[in-house]
Design a protein around this motif. Structure first.
Motif, PDB file in Angstrom:
ATOM      1  N   ARG A   1       0.386   7.123  -6.275  1.00 24.08           N
ATOM      2  CA  ARG A   1      -0.763   8.020  -6.471  1.00 24.08           C
ATOM      3  C   ARG A   1      -0.355   9.473  -6.270  1.00 24.08           C
ATOM      4  O   ARG A   1      -0.846  10.372  -6.969  1.00 24.08           O
ATOM      5  CB  ARG A   1      -1.891   7.643  -5.499  1.00 24.08           C
ATOM      6  N   ILE A   2       0.565   9.730  -5.333  1.00 23.25           N
ATOM      7  CA  ILE A   2       1.012  11.098  -5.068  1.00 23.25           C
ATOM      8  C   ILE A   2       1.695  11.697  -6.294  1.00 23.25           C
ATOM      9  O   ILE A   2       1.524  12.881  -6.590  1.00 23.25           O
ATOM     10  CB  ILE A   2       1.957  11.107  -3.849  1.00 23.25           C
ATOM     11  N   VAL A   3       2.452  10.871  -7.015  1.00 29.83           N
ATOM     12  CA  VAL A   3       3.179  11.379  -8.191  1.00 29.83           C
ATOM     13  C   VAL A   3       2.388  11.207  -9.486  1.00 29.83           C
ATOM     14  O   VAL A   3       2.927  11.417 -10.574  1.00 29.83           O
ATOM     15  CB  VAL A   3       4.556  10.688  -8.318  1.00 29.83           C
ATOM     16  N   GLY A   4       1.131  10.797  -9.394  1.00 31.08           N
ATOM     17  CA  GLY A   4       0.264  10.784 -10.567  1.00 31.08           C
ATOM     18  C   GLY A   4       0.061   9.444 -11.231  1.00 31.08           C
ATOM     19  O   GLY A   4      -0.615   9.378 -12.263  1.00 31.08           O
ATOM     20  N   PHE A   5       0.608   8.340 -10.672  1.00 31.19           N
ATOM     21  CA  PHE A   5       0.368   7.019 -11.246  1.00 31.19           C
ATOM     22  C   PHE A   5      -1.030   6.538 -10.869  1.00 31.19           C
ATOM     23  O   PHE A   5      -1.618   6.992  -9.886  1.00 31.19           O
ATOM     24  CB  PHE A   5       1.406   6.009 -10.749  1.00 31.19           C
TER      25      PHE A   5
ATOM     26  N   MET B   1      11.318   6.622  -8.725  1.00 30.62           N
ATOM     27  CA  MET B   1      12.100   6.547  -7.495  1.00 30.62           C
ATOM     28  C   MET B   1      11.205   6.761  -6.273  1.00 30.62           C
ATOM     29  O   MET B   1      11.307   6.037  -5.267  1.00 30.62           O
ATOM     30  CB  MET B   1      13.210   7.599  -7.513  1.00 30.62           C
ATOM     31  N   PHE B   2      10.323   7.737  -6.369  1.00 29.37           N
ATOM     32  CA  PHE B   2       9.412   8.017  -5.259  1.00 29.37           C
ATOM     33  C   PHE B   2       8.460   6.850  -5.044  1.00 29.37           C
ATOM     34  O   PHE B   2       8.171   6.464  -3.896  1.00 29.37           O
ATOM     35  CB  PHE B   2       8.633   9.297  -5.552  1.00 29.37           C
TER      36      PHE B   2
ATOM     37  N   VAL C   1       1.471  -0.192 -11.118  1.00 27.33           N
ATOM     38  CA  VAL C   1       0.712   1.012 -11.431  1.00 27.33           C
ATOM     39  C   VAL C   1       0.736   1.243 -12.937  1.00 27.33           C
ATOM     40  O   VAL C   1       1.534   0.645 -13.660  1.00 27.33           O
ATOM     41  CB  VAL C   1       1.304   2.250 -10.706  1.00 27.33           C
ATOM     42  N   GLN C   2      -0.139   2.109 -13.390  1.00 29.25           N
ATOM     43  CA  GLN C   2      -0.180   2.527 -14.787  1.00 29.25           C
ATOM     44  C   GLN C   2       0.390   3.936 -14.903  1.00 29.25           C
ATOM     45  O   GLN C   2       0.107   4.800 -14.070  1.00 29.25           O
ATOM     46  CB  GLN C   2      -1.608   2.489 -15.326  1.00 29.25           C
TER      47      GLN C   2
ATOM     48  N   ILE D   1       0.843  -1.201   0.000  1.00 23.27           N
ATOM     49  CA  ILE D   1       0.000   0.000   0.000  1.00 23.27           C
ATOM     50  C   ILE D   1       0.873   1.244   0.000  1.00 23.27           C
ATOM     51  O   ILE D   1       0.523   2.267  -0.620  1.00 23.27           O
ATOM     52  CB  ILE D   1      -0.958  -0.018   1.208  1.00 23.27           C
ATOM     53  N   GLY D   2       2.030   1.170   0.671  1.00 21.19           N
ATOM     54  CA  GLY D   2       2.969   2.293   0.635  1.00 21.19           C
ATOM     55  C   GLY D   2       3.418   2.612  -0.776  1.00 21.19           C
ATOM     56  O   GLY D   2       3.519   3.785  -1.174  1.00 21.19           O
ATOM     57  N   HIS D   3       3.689   1.564  -1.561  1.00 24.73           N
ATOM     58  CA  HIS D   3       4.036   1.776  -2.969  1.00 24.73           C
ATOM     59  C   HIS D   3       2.896   2.470  -3.713  1.00 24.73           C
ATOM     60  O   HIS D   3       3.116   3.430  -4.476  1.00 24.73           O
ATOM     61  CB  HIS D   3       4.334   0.435  -3.646  1.00 24.73           C
TER      62      HIS D   3
END
Length: 357
Positions: free
Chosen positions: A103-107, A155-156, A142-143, A96-98
């Motif tokens: 999600r924070i960086v837009g994935f 990286m994030f 992620v997409q 979930i951390g991943h």
């Protein structure tokens, strides 16, 4: 982006330095010794380093478990139960951390796997599956929404897993101490979750890889040190997105397939790139190009797990029978399929049609 000139191009394939050429737009047939069964399949590469790290991890966990039982032998069943539950809880927190970091960086969310249970999108539909062949303890994908600053965003995304595990350790320790839960029944599950999360965070940061699965540390090392391998990984992610959306392989971006397959680092990523390039070339009826990529897949078959290895061997048999009309070689190659019952049914039907036509 690397491209081949229209008149003449030359490159090397594999350790034997096989040459392939294009002259005036026409492909020259290439030697494919593994596909033609003139040389044996390569041996599986050594994974001593990753196996040693996993052994140390398992030994440490066992010693801590035995020490806990020795200190409190009356609660053997409780300690065992909480450690078992804490293992899956720690994996869930890590994955979930991943996803949160992505999600924070837009994935966008694509899939998550914890143990044998996976949840994700397949051809636009959210599906839940129980996977008998568990290739890793956990997995999150992620997409990609856009290519802008993709390296830093990845990286994030990767760092989000170990960071979540470490935050879980801090949260469990602070909760027990602030609310004075040392004598409460919550102390044991909190301690178990903190211990397993700490081990997972440390283990994930070790740079190791095996059978297509890379640790977070290995991916971060790749993003920091290797531009070519990073480009390969990005192309693989883009092609995987096209596949998940149901786009026909003949319509895949050829620049992505060529760029991904141009990197030769003897890794599972290279095998995946060659496999996707083979699927695309085969869909376009580019027989020699497909043979070239399939030969490289067979050179790297040692990086594949057993299910994909069997699928690859059967696909090679289909290719020899269908595209090259070499039914004898196809029948001999089928003997390398160790577990035909697990091979994809669609590929099995294709082989049956190809060998009888």
């Amino acid at each position: 982006r690397p491209t081949l000139p229209h008149t003449f191009a030359c490159s090397t394939i594999g350790p034997a330095a096989t040459i392939f050429c294009m002259l005036n737009g026409a492909e020259i047939p290439l030697p494919t010794p593994i596909l033609d069964l003139t040389v044996p399949l390569p041996q599986r590469p050594s994974r001593l380093r990753s196996q040693s790290i996993r052994f140390i991890f398992g030994l440490t966990s066992t010693l801590v478990f035995l020490a806990s039982i020795h200190a409190d032998s009356e609660h053997f069943a409780g300690i065992s139960f909480f450690l078992f539950i804490a293992t899956f809880g720690a994996i869930l927190v890590h994955e979930i951390g991943h996803l949160v970091a992505g999600r924070i960086v837009g994935f966008h969310f694509n899939s998550i796997q914890v143990g044998w249970l996976s949840l994700g999108f397949e051809y636009g539909r959210l599906t839940v599956r129980f996977r008998r062949n568990m290739s890793s303890s956990g997995y999150a994908s992620v997409q990609i929404d856009r290519i802008y600053r993709l390296r830093k965003r990845f990286m994030f995304f990767i760092a989000g897993g170990p960071a979540a595990s470490i935050l879980c350790v801090v949260f469990a320790a602070v909760t027990v101490n602030v609310f004075d839960l040392h004598k409460s029944w919550l102390a044991m599950p909190a301690a178990s979750l903190a211990f397993v999360s700490l081990l997972f965070s440390l283990l994930s940061l070790f740079p190791m890889a095996g059978q297509g699965r890379w640790s977070d540390g290995a991916r971060l090392q790749m993003l920091f040190t290797s531009l070519d391998r990073t480009r390969l990984w990005f192309c693989l992610a883009a092609l995987a997105n096209e596949h998940r959306r149901g786009k026909s392989p003949k319509l895949w971006n050829t620049n992505w397939t060529k760029t991904a397959a141009s990197v030769r680092d003897n890794s599972a990523d290279e095998m995946s790139a060659c496999w996707l390039a083979y699927i695309s070339a085969n869909a376009r009826k580019q027989t020699e190009g497909a043979a070239r990529y399939l030969e490289r897949c067979l050179e790297l078959v040692g990086f594949a797990g057993e299910p994909f290895r069997d699928t690859l061997m059967l696909e090679a048999a289909v290719f020899q029978a269908w595209d090259r009309d070499e039914k004898e070689i196809s029948a001999r190659g089928l003997m390398f399929d160790k577990t035909p019952a697990r091979t994809q049914r669609r590929t099995t039907y294709r082989y049956a049609v190809a060998i009888t036509c």
